[in-house]
Design a protein around this motif. Sequence first.
Motif, PDB file in Angstrom:
ATOM      1  N   ASP A 191       1.308  -1.039  -0.313  1.00  0.00           N
ATOM      2  CA  ASP A 191      -0.049   0.219  -0.030  1.00  0.00           C
ATOM      3  C   ASP A 191       0.725   1.472  -0.018  1.00  0.00           C
ATOM      4  O   ASP A 191       0.771   2.711  -0.651  1.00  0.00           O
ATOM      5  CB  ASP A 191      -1.364   0.019   1.111  1.00  0.00           C
ATOM      6  N   ARG A 195       0.698   4.037  -3.143  1.00  0.00           N
ATOM      7  CA  ARG A 195       0.123   4.911  -2.380  1.00  0.00           C
ATOM      8  C   ARG A 195       1.529   6.136  -2.365  1.00  0.00           C
ATOM      9  O   ARG A 195       0.928   6.848  -2.311  1.00  0.00           O
ATOM     10  CB  ARG A 195      -0.554   4.969  -2.170  1.00  0.00           C
ATOM     11  N   SER A 199       0.356  10.139   2.307  1.00  0.00           N
ATOM     12  CA  SER A 199      -0.643   9.785   2.661  1.00  0.00           C
ATOM     13  C   SER A 199      -0.827   9.563   4.104  1.00  0.00           C
ATOM     14  O   SER A 199      -1.510   9.337   4.932  1.00  0.00           O
ATOM     15  CB  SER A 199      -1.511   8.841   1.683  1.00  0.00           C
TER      16      SER A 199
END
Length: 205
Positions: A191, A195, A199
């Motif tokens: 992840d 990303r 974030s």
Amino acid sequence: MMAGLRERKKEQTRQRIAETALRLFAERGYDAVTVNEIAEAAGVAKVTLFSYFPGKESLVLDQIKDDYAAVVRNRPEGVPPLAALREHCRGIARRSAQAPVETLLTRVQVIATSPALMSKVHQTDVTEREELVAALEAAMPDAGVVPRLMAAQIIAVITTLQETFFQRLFQGEPLENAGRLLEEEVEVAFDLLERGLTSTERAGS
């Protein structure tokens, strides 16, 4: 059927040689054990040993190699490189929960106590990273420095996952728990790779 029997016998021989070598390395240290001694203890000729393992270090390191570049090159059509690598690492994490703990820890300890093996591990990491760079460049033509940056991050992330897994085992964490945590952390790691860190930083602020 005969071909299948031959393959099973070859795999059994390979396994016996590898297990014998690991036992001797753990008992006496990697540098103190010769290939001749391993062959004799395993009940095979030296030439037979070399037909399975090209060098002494491969008796230990062959079990920990992984071809991430091949994962990228052989991914199904339409699957992004990171998605293919995530699925590959998911499989490794699932299999880790079924691995023989003592063998895993012995192998790590043998490697950690041998400067020659540690040097070879570093060389292997560099080679794996460069091969991954080439595979990513082929998948992402004209992407400039991006494939090299991606490869560096991917290898660093996977190495950290492996180190954390083994640290837990050395600290006495049951294999089932360590494997479950590894599966969860593979998802967290990819992840982050997909990303980016921004974030996560925002979520924690």
